[in-house]
Structures are given as structure tokens and as C-alpha cells.
Design a protein around this motif. Structure first.
Motif, PDB file in Angstrom:
ATOM      1  N   GLU A   9       0.817  -1.206   0.000  1.00 16.78           N
ATOM      2  CA  GLU A   9       0.000   0.000   0.000  1.00 16.78           C
ATOM      3  C   GLU A   9       0.854   1.260   0.000  1.00 16.78           C
ATOM      4  O   GLU A   9       0.430   2.305  -0.471  1.00 16.78           O
ATOM      5  CB  GLU A   9      -0.938  -0.012   1.216  1.00 16.78           C
ATOM      6  CG  GLU A   9      -1.931  -1.152   1.164  1.00 16.78           C
ATOM      7  CD  GLU A   9      -2.775  -1.250   2.424  1.00 16.78           C
ATOM      8  OE1 GLU A   9      -2.611  -0.422   3.334  1.00 16.78           O
ATOM      9  OE2 GLU A   9      -3.587  -2.172   2.486  1.00 16.78           O
ATOM     10  N   GLU A  10       2.035   1.161   0.538  1.00 18.81           N
ATOM     11  CA  GLU A  10       2.917   2.314   0.589  1.00 18.81           C
ATOM     12  C   GLU A  10       4.079   2.090  -0.363  1.00 18.81           C
ATOM     13  O   GLU A  10       4.497   0.980  -0.609  1.00 18.81           O
ATOM     14  CB  GLU A  10       3.453   2.501   2.007  1.00 18.81           C
ATOM     15  CG  GLU A  10       2.382   2.739   3.046  1.00 18.81           C
ATOM     16  CD  GLU A  10       2.977   2.840   4.442  1.00 18.81           C
ATOM     17  OE1 GLU A  10       4.213   2.843   4.577  1.00 18.81           O
ATOM     18  OE2 GLU A  10       2.199   2.905   5.388  1.00 18.81           O
ATOM     19  N   THR A  11       4.571   3.152  -0.873  1.00 19.21           N
ATOM     20  CA  THR A  11       5.749   3.032  -1.717  1.00 19.21           C
ATOM     21  C   THR A  11       6.960   2.853  -0.815  1.00 19.21           C
ATOM     22  O   THR A  11       7.009   3.399   0.292  1.00 19.21           O
ATOM     23  CB  THR A  11       5.931   4.297  -2.589  1.00 19.21           C
ATOM     24  OG1 THR A  11       6.038   5.434  -1.718  1.00 19.21           O
ATOM     25  CG2 THR A  11       4.766   4.478  -3.540  1.00 19.21           C
ATOM     26  N   PRO A  12       7.895   2.109  -1.274  1.00 21.61           N
ATOM     27  CA  PRO A  12       9.095   1.907  -0.458  1.00 21.61           C
ATOM     28  C   PRO A  12       9.764   3.242  -0.150  1.00 21.61           C
ATOM     29  O   PRO A  12       9.844   4.138  -0.993  1.00 21.61           O
ATOM     30  CB  PRO A  12       9.985   1.027  -1.328  1.00 21.61           C
ATOM     31  CG  PRO A  12       9.080   0.410  -2.328  1.00 21.61           C
ATOM     32  CD  PRO A  12       7.942   1.353  -2.512  1.00 21.61           C
ATOM     33  N   SER A  13      10.228   3.382   1.064  1.00 20.02           N
ATOM     34  CA  SER A  13      10.822   4.644   1.496  1.00 20.02           C
ATOM     35  C   SER A  13      12.261   4.809   1.034  1.00 20.02           C
ATOM     36  O   SER A  13      12.807   5.898   1.105  1.00 20.02           O
ATOM     37  CB  SER A  13      10.768   4.752   3.027  1.00 20.02           C
ATOM     38  OG  SER A  13      11.580   3.742   3.595  1.00 20.02           O
ATOM     39  N   GLY A  14      12.865   3.752   0.599  1.00 24.34           N
ATOM     40  CA  GLY A  14      14.247   3.826   0.157  1.00 24.34           C
ATOM     41  C   GLY A  14      15.223   3.584   1.289  1.00 24.34           C
ATOM     42  O   GLY A  14      16.426   3.568   1.080  1.00 24.34           O
ATOM     43  N   GLU A  15      14.700   3.405   2.485  1.00 22.84           N
ATOM     44  CA  GLU A  15      15.573   3.124   3.618  1.00 22.84           C
ATOM     45  C   GLU A  15      16.109   1.704   3.504  1.00 22.84           C
ATOM     46  O   GLU A  15      15.411   0.808   3.046  1.00 22.84           O
ATOM     47  CB  GLU A  15      14.816   3.241   4.935  1.00 22.84           C
ATOM     48  CG  GLU A  15      14.462   4.634   5.333  1.00 22.84           C
ATOM     49  CD  GLU A  15      13.775   4.636   6.689  1.00 22.84           C
ATOM     50  OE1 GLU A  15      14.434   4.268   7.680  1.00 22.84           O
ATOM     51  OE2 GLU A  15      12.597   4.989   6.723  1.00 22.84           O
ATOM     52  N   THR A  16      17.315   1.536   3.932  1.00 17.60           N
ATOM     53  CA  THR A  16      17.913   0.216   3.952  1.00 17.60           C
ATOM     54  C   THR A  16      17.978  -0.253   5.398  1.00 17.60           C
ATOM     55  O   THR A  16      18.456   0.469   6.273  1.00 17.60           O
ATOM     56  CB  THR A  16      19.331   0.247   3.359  1.00 17.60           C
ATOM     57  OG1 THR A  16      19.252   0.760   2.033  1.00 17.60           O
ATOM     58  CG2 THR A  16      19.943  -1.143   3.349  1.00 17.60           C
ATOM     59  N   ILE A  17      17.489  -1.455   5.597  1.00 16.61           N
ATOM     60  CA  ILE A  17      17.528  -2.042   6.922  1.00 16.61           C
ATOM     61  C   ILE A  17      18.435  -3.248   6.852  1.00 16.61           C
ATOM     62  O   ILE A  17      18.310  -4.086   5.959  1.00 16.61           O
ATOM     63  CB  ILE A  17      16.122  -2.459   7.390  1.00 16.61           C
ATOM     64  CG1 ILE A  17      15.221  -1.256   7.477  1.00 16.61           C
ATOM     65  CG2 ILE A  17      16.204  -3.183   8.723  1.00 16.61           C
ATOM     66  CD1 ILE A  17      13.793  -1.587   7.827  1.00 16.61           C
ATOM     67  N   ARG A  18      19.316  -3.361   7.815  1.00 18.61           N
ATOM     68  CA  ARG A  18      20.235  -4.489   7.838  1.00 18.61           C
ATOM     69  C   ARG A  18      19.767  -5.465   8.919  1.00 18.61           C
ATOM     70  O   ARG A  18      19.513  -5.077  10.044  1.00 18.61           O
ATOM     71  CB  ARG A  18      21.644  -4.025   8.140  1.00 18.61           C
ATOM     72  CG  ARG A  18      22.140  -3.043   7.100  1.00 18.61           C
ATOM     73  CD  ARG A  18      23.496  -2.580   7.423  1.00 18.61           C
ATOM     74  NE  ARG A  18      24.424  -3.530   6.800  1.00 18.61           N
ATOM     75  CZ  ARG A  18      25.716  -3.509   6.973  1.00 18.61           C
ATOM     76  NH1 ARG A  18      26.268  -2.630   7.762  1.00 18.61           N
ATOM     77  NH2 ARG A  18      26.492  -4.375   6.364  1.00 18.61           N
ATOM     78  N   ILE A  19      19.626  -6.722   8.500  1.00 17.01           N
ATOM     79  CA  ILE A  19      19.294  -7.762   9.459  1.00 17.01           C
ATOM     80  C   ILE A  19      20.280  -8.908   9.287  1.00 17.01           C
ATOM     81  O   ILE A  19      20.901  -9.056   8.230  1.00 17.01           O
ATOM     82  CB  ILE A  19      17.843  -8.277   9.304  1.00 17.01           C
ATOM     83  CG1 ILE A  19      17.610  -8.885   7.924  1.00 17.01           C
ATOM     84  CG2 ILE A  19      16.838  -7.197   9.596  1.00 17.01           C
ATOM     85  CD1 ILE A  19      16.288  -9.598   7.804  1.00 17.01           C
ATOM     86  N   ASP A  20      20.393  -9.678  10.305  1.00 16.62           N
ATOM     87  CA  ASP A  20      21.277 -10.824  10.296  1.00 16.62           C
ATOM     88  C   ASP A  20      20.753 -11.864   9.309  1.00 16.62           C
ATOM     89  O   ASP A  20      19.538 -12.008   9.120  1.00 16.62           O
ATOM     90  CB  ASP A  20      21.333 -11.403  11.718  1.00 16.62           C
ATOM     91  CG  ASP A  20      22.340 -12.510  11.840  1.00 16.62           C
ATOM     92  OD1 ASP A  20      23.451 -12.353  11.310  1.00 16.62           O
ATOM     93  OD2 ASP A  20      22.007 -13.522  12.483  1.00 16.62           O
ATOM     94  N   LYS A  21      21.645 -12.582   8.668  1.00 17.96           N
ATOM     95  CA  LYS A  21      21.249 -13.603   7.701  1.00 17.96           C
ATOM     96  C   LYS A  21      20.366 -14.666   8.355  1.00 17.96           C
ATOM     97  O   LYS A  21      19.383 -15.114   7.770  1.00 17.96           O
ATOM     98  CB  LYS A  21      22.481 -14.257   7.093  1.00 17.96           C
ATOM     99  CG  LYS A  21      22.146 -15.307   6.049  1.00 17.96           C
ATOM    100  CD  LYS A  21      23.384 -15.924   5.450  1.00 17.96           C
ATOM    101  CE  LYS A  21      22.976 -16.978   4.439  1.00 17.96           C
ATOM    102  NZ  LYS A  21      24.127 -17.665   3.873  1.00 17.96           N
TER     103      LYS A  21
END
Length: 139
Positions: free
Chosen positions: A101-113
Motif C-alpha cells: 500500500e505504501e511506496t518503499p521509502s528507500g531506507e535500507t535495513i540491515r538484518i542478520d542472515k
């Protein structure tokens, strides 16, 4: 108890002698005793069913007698619980498959594999459960 060489007058109480297959031979032998095993569960299967149902509803042992005497409220509770689980399953499936519903904000989130692999596994579990639910509904 009879000794070897003594004639046995009759079968022990509760047992019956069966004539041997050798024809004319009328001496009872151990092989000719017929015993029948009568299975009695004295309601064990029903109690086990009630106990399993109680455990699935996360109730304590005090409820077993009430479940047996009046199962309707407990069946309604189970039905409500199933409904809540189905609703949670559908909501989880919508999160994974629903439109963005929302356009991606362009933020990058880093999570563990490892965390990402867990998320993918959860997605597979939800999709599989939803597929099984749909197959059950078709039957």
C-alpha cells in the motif's frame, strides 16, 4: 494340583475342557484348554479422548468431568479458538502476499542472515498452512 499319573476329574474353575483332535482320547491336556480373553477398557478410551480435548484447550484436570457431562461450552470454546487461529493465519498470509500500500521509502535495513532465513521459513509455514486450509475447505 494334579500330579503326573493321576487322573484329573475336571477343568479348573472358569475353564472348560475341549476334546482333543486325536479322536477317542478323553484325557484332558494343557493343549486342549481354551481360554478367551475379554477386553475391558472400562471407559478408558473415552477418558483419554476427554483428557486430550482438555489438554488441547489448555484446561486443568478439574474440567474433565464437566467436559464429559456438558461438552457444548467446551466445543464452542474450541470453535472460537480455531476461528482466532484461522484469522491470524489469514492476516499473516496477507502481510506476505498482499499488495504494497505504501511506496518503499528507500531506507535500507540491515538484518542478520539467520534472522532473514527465519523470516523466510515463517513465510513458508504460513503459505503451507494456508494451502492445507484451502484443500480442507474443498473437501
Amino acid at each position: 494340583m494334579a500330579h503326573i499319573g493321576h487322573r484329573v476329574e475336571g477343568p479348573p474353575p472358569g475353564l472348560a475342557w475341549v476334546p482333543p483332535d486325536s479322536g477317542g482320547f478323553d484325557h484332558p491336556s494343557i493343549a486342549s484348554i481354551v481360554m478367551t480373553v475379554i477386553e475391558r477398557d472400562f471407559g478408558k478410551k473415552k477418558r483419554d479422548t476427554v483428557r486430550r480435548f482438555r489438554e488441547l484447550l489448555s484446561l486443568d484436570a478439574l474440567h474433565e468431568h464437566n467436559i464429559q457431562a456438558n461438552p457444548l461450552p467446551y466445543l464452542e470454546r474450541a470453535s472460537e479458538r480455531i476461528f482466532q487461529l484461522e484469522r491470524a493465519l489469514f492476516e499473516a498470509a496477507q502481510v506476505f502476499t498482499g499488495p504494497v500500500e505504501e511506496t518503499p521509502s528507500g531506507e535500507t535495513i540491515r538484518i542478520d542472515k539467520l534472522e532473514y532465513e527465519r523470516l523466510l521459513r515463517c513465510r513458508e509455514i504460513v503459505e503451507q498452512a494456508l494451502t492445507e486450509y484451502k484443500n480442507d475447505e474443498e473437501l
